[in-house]
Design a protein around this motif. Structure first.
Motif, PDB file in Angstrom:
ATOM      1  N   GLY A  20      -5.362   1.330 -10.040  1.00 58.39           N
ATOM      2  CA  GLY A  20      -5.442   0.471  -8.861  1.00 58.39           C
ATOM      3  C   GLY A  20      -6.733   0.724  -8.094  1.00 58.39           C
ATOM      4  N   GLU A  21      -6.911  -0.048  -7.036  1.00 60.09           N
ATOM      5  CA  GLU A  21      -8.091   0.108  -6.180  1.00 60.09           C
ATOM      6  C   GLU A  21      -8.026   1.458  -5.472  1.00 60.09           C
ATOM      7  OE1 GLU A  21     -10.779  -1.836  -5.575  1.00 60.09           O
ATOM      8  OE2 GLU A  21     -10.122  -3.374  -6.995  1.00 60.09           O
ATOM      9  N   TYR A  41     -14.470   8.095  -5.319  1.00 59.76           N
ATOM     10  CA  TYR A  41     -13.261   7.300  -5.131  1.00 59.76           C
ATOM     11  C   TYR A  41     -12.095   8.230  -4.842  1.00 59.76           C
ATOM     12  CZ  TYR A  41     -16.138   3.708  -7.293  1.00 59.76           C
ATOM     13  OH  TYR A  41     -17.147   2.839  -7.575  1.00 59.76           O
ATOM     14  N   ASP A  94      -8.253   4.198  -2.500  1.00 58.16           N
ATOM     15  CA  ASP A  94      -7.931   4.115  -1.081  1.00 58.16           C
ATOM     16  C   ASP A  94      -9.185   4.257  -0.218  1.00 58.16           C
ATOM     17  OD1 ASP A  94      -5.045   3.884  -1.325  1.00 58.16           O
ATOM     18  OD2 ASP A  94      -5.134   5.943  -2.068  1.00 58.16           O
ATOM     19  N   GLU A 101       0.826  -1.195   0.000  1.00 55.67           N
ATOM     20  CA  GLU A 101       0.000   0.000   0.000  1.00 55.67           C
ATOM     21  C   GLU A 101       0.863   1.248   0.000  1.00 55.67           C
ATOM     22  OE1 GLU A 101      -2.994   2.220   3.031  1.00 55.67           O
ATOM     23  OE2 GLU A 101      -3.231   0.050   2.817  1.00 55.67           O
ATOM     24  N   ASP A 146     -13.789   5.207  -0.493  1.00 54.40           N
ATOM     25  CA  ASP A 146     -15.004   5.559  -1.227  1.00 54.40           C
ATOM     26  C   ASP A 146     -15.839   6.402  -0.275  1.00 54.40           C
ATOM     27  OD1 ASP A 146     -17.346   5.815  -2.652  1.00 54.40           O
ATOM     28  OD2 ASP A 146     -17.639   3.674  -2.972  1.00 54.40           O
ATOM     29  N   TYR A 159     -15.647   1.713 -14.125  1.00 54.33           N
ATOM     30  CA  TYR A 159     -14.918   1.426 -12.890  1.00 54.33           C
ATOM     31  C   TYR A 159     -13.765   0.447 -13.128  1.00 54.33           C
ATOM     32  CZ  TYR A 159     -13.781  -0.118  -8.212  1.00 54.33           C
ATOM     33  OH  TYR A 159     -13.097  -0.432  -7.072  1.00 54.33           O
ATOM     34  N   GLU A 160     -14.024  -0.591 -13.916  1.00 51.21           N
ATOM     35  CA  GLU A 160     -12.993  -1.598 -14.175  1.00 51.21           C
ATOM     36  C   GLU A 160     -11.768  -0.974 -14.840  1.00 51.21           C
ATOM     37  OE1 GLU A 160     -16.245  -1.912 -15.127  1.00 51.21           O
ATOM     38  OE2 GLU A 160     -16.843  -3.317 -13.564  1.00 51.21           O
ATOM     39  N   TYR A 210      -8.001   8.626  -4.270  1.00 53.30           N
ATOM     40  CA  TYR A 210      -6.652   8.096  -4.463  1.00 53.30           C
ATOM     41  C   TYR A 210      -5.674   9.046  -3.785  1.00 53.30           C
ATOM     42  CZ  TYR A 210      -8.362   4.806  -7.964  1.00 53.30           C
ATOM     43  OH  TYR A 210      -9.018   3.776  -8.594  1.00 53.30           O
ATOM     44  N   VAL A 253      -9.795   1.094 -12.203  1.00 54.41           N
ATOM     45  CA  VAL A 253      -9.002   0.220 -11.330  1.00 54.41           C
ATOM     46  C   VAL A 253      -7.831  -0.381 -12.090  1.00 54.41           C
ATOM     47  CG1 VAL A 253      -9.055  -1.921  -9.979  1.00 54.41           C
ATOM     48  CG2 VAL A 253     -10.900  -0.253  -9.759  1.00 54.41           C
ATOM     49  N   GLU A 254      -8.052  -0.756 -13.336  1.00 54.58           N
ATOM     50  CA  GLU A 254      -6.963  -1.328 -14.133  1.00 54.58           C
ATOM     51  C   GLU A 254      -5.824  -0.333 -14.309  1.00 54.58           C
ATOM     52  OE1 GLU A 254      -6.359  -2.666 -18.725  1.00 54.58           O
ATOM     53  OE2 GLU A 254      -8.146  -3.438 -17.704  1.00 54.58           O
TER      54      GLU A 254
END
Length: 98
Positions: A50-51, A63, A53, A21, A55, A42-43, A65, A46-47
């Motif tokens: 990344g996910e 979202y 941190d 992380e 929401d 969304y996919e 980051y 994330v691709e």
């Protein structure tokens, strides 16, 4: 013996998760997010990034980051991206990306 092995394994897994992380946040920069566009799903977000941190959303997803310089990217999302903003550590707007 088994208890010591289990504790050691848990410590290793916890350390690995925390270090991944930190590396992710340390490598994130504002410039990486300037390529984002409103049609991204969304996919795809994330691709590419990344996910998130966090929401923060309630009604829509927001979202978050965290970036290396202690600023954040906030992405408002439903079925598409409604906005993307670069925020400082006091949640003041620095840049409107979308």
């Amino acid at each position: 013996m088994n208890r010591i092995l289990l504790i050691t394994l848990l410590l290793v897994l916890t350390t690995t998760a925390c270090s991944k992380e930190e590396v992710g946040v340390k490598s994130r920069k504002y410039e990486n997010f300037t390529q984002i566009h409103s049609q991204m799903k969304y996919e795809a977000i994330v691709e590419r990034f990344g996910e998130p941190d966090q929401d923060l959303g309630s009604g829509i997803h927001i979202y978050v980051y965290k970036l290396a310089d202690n600023t954040e990217i906030w992405i408002g999302y439903t079925d598409t991206i409604l906005y993307a903003r670069h925020m400082d550590s006091q949640q003041n707007l620095l840049h409107v990306i979308i």
